[in-house]
Design an enzyme around this catalytic site. Structure first.
Site, short mmCIF file in Angstrom:
data_model
loop_
_atom_site.label_atom_id
_atom_site.label_comp_id
_atom_site.label_asym_id
_atom_site.label_seq_id
_atom_site.Cartn_x
_atom_site.Cartn_y
_atom_site.Cartn_z
N HIS A 1 -3.33 -5.29 1.94
CA HIS A 1 -2.63 -5.50 3.23
C HIS A 1 -2.68 -6.96 3.67
CE1 HIS A 1 -2.14 -1.28 4.72
NE2 HIS A 1 -3.05 -1.07 3.80
N GLU B 1 -0.95 -8.43 5.83
CA GLU B 1 -0.69 -8.57 7.28
C GLU B 1 -1.98 -8.47 8.10
OE1 GLU B 1 -0.30 -5.93 5.56
OE2 GLU B 1 -0.83 -4.16 6.75
N CYS C 1 0.83 -1.22 0.00
CA CYS C 1 0.00 0.00 0.00
C CYS C 1 0.86 1.27 0.00
CB CYS C 1 -0.98 -0.07 1.16
SG CYS C 1 -2.44 0.92 0.88
N1 GLN Z 1 -3.80 6.27 1.17
C1 GLN Z 1 -2.50 6.06 1.72
C2 GLN Z 1 -1.45 6.89 0.99
O1 GLN Z 1 -1.73 7.51 0.03
C3 GLN Z 1 -2.11 4.61 1.68
C4 GLN Z 1 -3.04 3.82 2.54
C5 GLN Z 1 -2.46 2.60 3.13
O2 GLN Z 1 -1.24 2.39 3.20
N2 GLN Z 1 -3.32 1.76 3.64
O3 GLN Z 1 -0.34 6.89 1.38
#
Ligand code: GLN
Length: 200
Positions: free
Chosen positions: A170, A172, A77
């Protein structure tokens, strides 16, 4: 083998638990020393802008870029956003360690978090996996060096190139260790490869 988990901000504790659950050693990475004692690194989710600023503040940004040129990194992410090629903010570049263009917060506010059933096409096996997406980015383009490994609604959500593995979701946050286990295998292979090169 030691897996470092970047522990400046975000969701690092659950990654550590996942790695330890696979009987591997995990360390929190907050310093150059802990980074360099690691054989592979996980960059967790969180807020990519905050993570980037903290990495610069702690003088770890260039160190992580160097690390990724020889050792495996897995970014989830926000971690994926840091590793790609699209600027995080207009005046804040990403690391460019994997040739993916990324759009942050690409699913919009109304469906900013969701769970989807995925099929992972890992090189050695196909497995079902529950993808937890939280304010997730989208991979909007990728170069020839990038191998897509899973899709959701036509978008690539798991991909790798050389030493870099990325997911927009994610793992995890599930109890399924399939992706962490795959990353550990990649780290082991990379250590073996470096040993052979070192001996040659
Ligand atoms: N929206 C977050 C970003 O732009 C990322 C979200 C996340 O890591 N769950 O950094």
């Amino acid at each position: 083998m030691t897996i470092g988990v970047l522990a400046l901000q975000g969701d690092f504790a659950r990654h550590i638990r996942m790695i330890e659950g696979l009987a591997a050693k995990a360390v929190e990475v907050k310093t150059k020393a802990t980074l360099h004692s690691s054989d592979g690194l996980i960059i967790p989710g969180g807020e990519s802008t905050t993570l980037a600023k903290l990495l610069h503040k702690h003088h770890l940004w260039d160190q992580v870029v160097q690390f990724g040129r020889t050792k495996p990194i897995y970014g989830t992410c926000a971690g994926l956003i840091l590793l790609g090629t699209s600027p995080i903010l207009p005046n804040l570049d990403a690391m460019g360690l994997i040739d993916i263009a990324v759009q942050r917060n690409a699913y919009g506010r109304q469906i900013d978090s969701f769970v989807a059933n995925l099929e992972l096409h890992l090189p050695d096996q196909k497995v079902a996996f529950e993808g937890v997406f939280i304010r997730a980015p989208k991979i909007t383009g990728f170069g020839k060096s990038v191998q897509p490994l899973a899709w959701h609604d036509g978008n690539v959500v798991l991909a790798e190139s050389d030493r870099i593995l990325v997911s927009t979701f994610h793992p995890e946050l599930t109890d399924d260790p399939a992706i962490h286990s795959y990353f550990i295998r990649q780290v082991a292979a990379s250590m073996q490869h470096r040993d052979i090169q070192g001996a040659a």
